[in-house]
Design an enzyme around this catalytic site. Structure first.
Site, mmCIF file in Angstrom:
data_model
loop_
_atom_site.group_PDB
_atom_site.id
_atom_site.type_symbol
_atom_site.label_atom_id
_atom_site.label_comp_id
_atom_site.label_asym_id
_atom_site.label_seq_id
_atom_site.Cartn_x
_atom_site.Cartn_y
_atom_site.Cartn_z
ATOM 1 N N LYS A 1 0.512 -1.281 0.221
ATOM 2 C CA LYS A 1 -0.410 -0.152 -0.006
ATOM 3 C C LYS A 1 1.067 1.015 0.057
ATOM 4 C CE LYS A 1 -4.148 2.939 0.651
ATOM 5 N NZ LYS A 1 -4.358 2.633 -0.582
ATOM 6 N N CYS B 1 -2.067 9.920 -6.182
ATOM 7 C CA CYS B 1 -3.587 9.835 -5.748
ATOM 8 C C CYS B 1 -4.317 10.629 -6.066
ATOM 9 C CB CYS B 1 -3.357 9.266 -4.476
ATOM 10 S SG CYS B 1 -4.320 9.005 -2.878
ATOM 11 N N LEU C 1 -5.896 6.505 1.111
ATOM 12 C CA LEU C 1 -4.264 6.244 1.502
ATOM 13 C C LEU C 1 -4.217 5.631 3.106
ATOM 14 C CD1 LEU C 1 -2.163 9.152 0.106
ATOM 15 C CD2 LEU C 1 -2.208 6.524 -0.948
HETATM 16 C C1 SIN Z 1 -6.316 5.347 -1.920
HETATM 17 O O1 SIN Z 1 -5.807 5.436 -0.852
HETATM 18 O O2 SIN Z 1 -7.223 6.840 -2.012
HETATM 19 C C2 SIN Z 1 -5.623 4.878 -3.167
HETATM 20 C C3 SIN Z 1 -4.320 5.487 -3.909
HETATM 21 C C4 SIN Z 1 -4.084 6.093 -5.012
HETATM 22 O O3 SIN Z 1 -5.290 5.689 -5.889
HETATM 23 O O4 SIN Z 1 -3.385 6.430 -5.185
#
Ligand code: SIN
Length: 310
Positions: free
Chosen positions: A47, A127, A75
């Site tokens: 992640k 993001c 995130l």
């Molecule tokens: C997120 O955690 O909002 C998604 C991450 C991303 O699309 O880079």
């Protein structure tokens, strides 16, 4: 089909097969990463991390159906130290994803990651889900300044890749090529594409957005984004010399084949991994091998970036 190989490389990192998870999908916790390690993926991606752990956006923040996913996760992650330590539990190539916000706060994360069991770093500059923090990949001046800051910081020794937003207009592609090509000795790979930002999906019964954050706006993934992903992979493959990691709507061996034909060296599976679990990698790998067998290709280099044009 025993002599057909889907092995591939990112830089000099060898992957037993060309499949891996997309960052963000089933990879937040050590238990997820261990499951990916045990699966038939060629690599494991974490992640995207920040400096400290984050809870992310309010729920509901994820939805999928047959053709799309929409998310505004924001995130959620356990902080960078967790993902550095997680590398000790992984036995195949391990790519640590770092959010650009984290490096603005603490560039020394690069150095800390360098003395660990991480094979490569994927910098997430795309993001779409942090309210008030526009995607760096669409702010070309800021993107160049950010990459300069990262690559002037000499204390790292890992392959670095950049995860990009989808681009749509040729003028924007050209600006992205110009900037990324300035750093051709520093960047090993580009991941194309992150979700298509700020879509809106309506719950018909409730007459309201299906997810809560940002008044329902979220990043789109799943089958509907595949044509955009293929176009981005093909254009970056033909206008840069970086290894290209394809991402966006890969659900089958045929999807993987198309991405490789457009120039990808490896592909990431996101929404379909969330739907199907880690068995998805064995299935897509054997479907891809079947297509290669039918076409008489024994390695992905036989057809990679060999799309012909009318
Ligand atoms: C997120 O955690 O909002 C998604 C991450 C991303 O699309 O880079």
């Amino acid at each position: 089909m025993d002599d057909i190989s889907t092995q591939s490389y990112i830089g000099d990192i060898m992957l037993e097969n060309c499949l891996m998870n997309a960052s963000g999908c089933n990879c937040q916790f050590l238990s997820d990463l261990i499951q990916l390690d045990k699966s038939n993926s060629g690599a494991v991606v974490s992640k995207s991390c920040s400096v400290n752990n984050r809870l992310g956006n309010p729920i509901p923040r994820y939805y999928h159906n047959d053709t799309l996913s929409i998310n505004s996760m924001g995130l959620p992650n356990e902080g960078y130290k967790y993902y550095i330590e997680a590398g000790d539990s992984i036995h195949k190539p391990y790519i640590m994803s770092i959010s650009s916000q984290a490096l603005y706060e603490d560039i020394s994360i690069l150095e800390k990651a360098s003395s660990s069991n991480i094979s490569a770093i994927e910098l997430n500059v795309s993001c779409p889900n942090i309210a008030g923090d526009p995607q760096l990949s669409y702010s070309f001046d800021r993107l160049e300044e950010f990459l300069r800051k990262v690559f002037e910081y000499a204390d790292y020794n890992k392959h670095i890749g950049i995860k990009l937003s989808p681009y749509f207009d040729i003028s924007h592609f050209n600006m992205a090529f110009d900037i990324l090509n300035m750093f051709k000795t520093n960047i090993t790979f580009l991941t194309c594409i992150n979700g298509i930002g700020n879509g809106l999906y309506i719950d018909l019964d409730k007459e309201e957005p299906i997810i809560k954050p940002k008044n329902g706006l979220g990043g789109l993934g799943g089958s509907i984004v595949k044509p955009t992903g293929l176009a981005n992979v093909n254009l970056f493959a033909n206008n840069t010399n970086f290894d290209i990691v394809g991402c966006g709507g890969i659900t089958s061996g045929q999807d993987a084949f198309e991405y490789i034909l457009c120039g990808a060296k490896t592909v990431q599976v996101g929404t379909q991994l969330v739907k199907e679990g880690t068995d998805v990698f064995s299935r897509i790998d054997s479907e891809l091998k079947k297509i290669m067998y039918d076409k008489n290709y024994n390695s992905i280099e036989c057809f990679r970036n060999k799309l012909t044009y009318k």
